[in-house]
Design a protein around this motif. Sequence first.
Motif, PDB file in Angstrom:
ATOM      1  N   THR A  83       0.825  -1.205   0.000  1.00 56.33           N
ATOM      2  CA  THR A  83       0.000   0.000   0.000  1.00 56.33           C
ATOM      3  C   THR A  83       0.860   1.256   0.000  1.00 56.33           C
ATOM      4  N   ILE A  84       1.896   1.272   0.815  1.00 54.40           N
ATOM      5  CA  ILE A  84       2.762   2.443   0.908  1.00 54.40           C
ATOM      6  C   ILE A  84       3.527   2.648  -0.393  1.00 54.40           C
ATOM      7  N   LEU A  85       3.891   1.578  -1.070  1.00 56.77           N
ATOM      8  CA  LEU A  85       4.549   1.712  -2.362  1.00 56.77           C
ATOM      9  C   LEU A  85       3.632   2.417  -3.362  1.00 56.77           C
ATOM     10  N   LEU A  86       2.351   2.086  -3.322  1.00 57.93           N
ATOM     11  CA  LEU A  86       1.391   2.745  -4.205  1.00 57.93           C
ATOM     12  C   LEU A  86       1.182   4.198  -3.793  1.00 57.93           C
ATOM     13  N   PHE A  87       1.265   4.484  -2.490  1.00 57.12           N
ATOM     14  CA  PHE A  87       1.203   5.865  -2.027  1.00 57.12           C
ATOM     15  C   PHE A  87       2.333   6.684  -2.652  1.00 57.12           C
ATOM     16  N   ALA A  88       3.513   6.092  -2.741  1.00 53.89           N
ATOM     17  CA  ALA A  88       4.644   6.797  -3.337  1.00 53.89           C
ATOM     18  C   ALA A  88       4.374   7.125  -4.802  1.00 53.89           C
ATOM     19  N   VAL A  90       1.367   7.499  -6.228  1.00 51.68           N
ATOM     20  CA  VAL A  90       0.320   8.520  -6.281  1.00 51.68           C
ATOM     21  C   VAL A  90       0.882   9.882  -5.882  1.00 51.68           C
ATOM     22  N   GLY A  91       1.799   9.900  -4.905  1.00 52.82           N
ATOM     23  CA  GLY A  91       2.416  11.152  -4.509  1.00 52.82           C
ATOM     24  C   GLY A  91       3.196  11.793  -5.647  1.00 52.82           C
ATOM     25  N   ALA A  92       3.891  10.967  -6.425  1.00 60.28           N
ATOM     26  CA  ALA A  92       4.603  11.494  -7.591  1.00 60.28           C
ATOM     27  C   ALA A  92       3.622  12.053  -8.608  1.00 60.28           C
ATOM     28  N   ALA A  93       2.509  11.360  -8.814  1.00 58.32           N
ATOM     29  CA  ALA A  93       1.494  11.850  -9.746  1.00 58.32           C
ATOM     30  C   ALA A  93       0.924  13.184  -9.284  1.00 58.32           C
ATOM     31  N   GLN A  94       0.769  13.349  -7.986  1.00 56.44           N
ATOM     32  CA  GLN A  94       0.262  14.610  -7.445  1.00 56.44           C
ATOM     33  C   GLN A  94       1.185  15.774  -7.802  1.00 56.44           C
ATOM     34  N   SER A  95       2.486  15.522  -7.815  1.00 57.51           N
ATOM     35  CA  SER A  95       3.423  16.585  -8.189  1.00 57.51           C
ATOM     36  C   SER A  95       3.240  16.989  -9.647  1.00 57.51           C
ATOM     37  N   GLY A 125       6.017  14.596 -22.025  1.00 62.16           N
ATOM     38  CA  GLY A 125       7.320  14.661 -21.371  1.00 62.16           C
ATOM     39  C   GLY A 125       7.221  14.678 -19.860  1.00 62.16           C
ATOM     40  N   PRO A 126       6.388  15.559 -19.285  1.00 62.20           N
ATOM     41  CA  PRO A 126       6.217  15.552 -17.830  1.00 62.20           C
ATOM     42  C   PRO A 126       5.647  14.245 -17.283  1.00 62.20           C
ATOM     43  N   VAL A 127       4.806  13.571 -18.067  1.00 69.20           N
ATOM     44  CA  VAL A 127       4.272  12.285 -17.605  1.00 69.20           C
ATOM     45  C   VAL A 127       5.403  11.281 -17.454  1.00 69.20           C
ATOM     46  N   LEU A 128       6.299  11.232 -18.431  1.00 71.30           N
ATOM     47  CA  LEU A 128       7.434  10.309 -18.337  1.00 71.30           C
ATOM     48  C   LEU A 128       8.349  10.686 -17.173  1.00 71.30           C
ATOM     49  N   GLY A 129       8.568  11.983 -16.973  1.00 69.80           N
ATOM     50  CA  GLY A 129       9.394  12.423 -15.858  1.00 69.80           C
ATOM     51  C   GLY A 129       8.790  12.032 -14.516  1.00 69.80           C
ATOM     52  N   THR A 130       7.479  12.157 -14.419  1.00 70.66           N
ATOM     53  CA  THR A 130       6.803  11.782 -13.180  1.00 70.66           C
ATOM     54  C   THR A 130       6.893  10.283 -12.941  1.00 70.66           C
ATOM     55  N   VAL A 136      11.559   6.106  -8.445  1.00 69.94           N
ATOM     56  CA  VAL A 136      12.600   6.432  -7.470  1.00 69.94           C
ATOM     57  C   VAL A 136      12.019   6.445  -6.060  1.00 69.94           C
ATOM     58  N   ALA A 137      10.856   7.086  -5.896  1.00 68.31           N
ATOM     59  CA  ALA A 137      10.216   7.150  -4.577  1.00 68.31           C
ATOM     60  C   ALA A 137       9.850   5.755  -4.078  1.00 68.31           C
ATOM     61  N   ALA A 138       9.300   4.916  -4.967  1.00 62.35           N
ATOM     62  CA  ALA A 138       8.922   3.561  -4.566  1.00 62.35           C
ATOM     63  C   ALA A 138      10.151   2.737  -4.191  1.00 62.35           C
TER      64      ALA A 138
END
Length: 274
Positions: A83-88, A90-95, A125-130, A136-138
């Motif tokens: 679950t926490i891995l998925l939070f990471a 989603v957090g990147a997507a939020q950025s 481009g930003p989608v790939l960067g995210t 990295v976060a996961a």
Amino acid sequence: MTTVTIPPTAGARPLADTLTMLHRNLLRAARYPGLTSFTVAVPIALLLLFVFIFGGAFGAGVAPGVAPGAEGRAAYLDYITPTILLFALVGAAQSAAISAAMDATSGIMARFRTMAISPGSVLGGPVLGTMIQGFVAATVVLGLAAALGYRPQPGALGWLATAGLFALVVFAMTWLCVAMGLAATSVETASNTPMLLTALPFLGSGFVPVETMPAGVRWFAEYQPFTPIIETTRALLTGAPVDTSTMLQALGWCILIASLGYVWSRSLYRRERR
């Protein structure tokens, strides 16, 4: 009335333009370390909070026969890490929502529209960067979980399938968040709207089994997007057999969310262009 002529994009190079926008997105992540670190800090804080504060008691509930205390914390670490891995992710997507809103409200995106640049690259481009930031976060979260005693058991194919699922999840959530960012009237709104996505794991099987919930809540938990995604991730990381129906639901939700986010984002981008 003055007519603004938009240069044709026929001479644009989609791949090169996308790589340029990807590079720009990664540079922005480096120049705004607070936003990037927030993507990692929140899931780490949640992991430590739930394992060390609630894990001793919750572990006895998610793993029958496990005693509260240290044994319960170990069991709950195994349960909550996916679950926490998925939070990471989603957090990147939020950025991505925040970045899209910054570009839209500052006028940079309007300037991109007047340039001979592939329209798809401005968003792609930003989608790939995210996606890179999400992985990295996961990875950081998984490393911390391993340091705490988490021991995933997938084989080579299991790791490959997990990576594929994570890529699809962050791809889908990022397109949805980009659309939210373009639709937002301010950067502050863009930072708050995607937080609705972080509530869904709490209302699913992310932190407790759905079988323990009241009937109405359980119905919602079983049929919302994150429950099949989380259950599929758990099965892959433990090396257990993956339920085909659950996996298909997870993939279906990801494809649906990605399609919705993509169509919505492109519609907002084209509308702004007029």
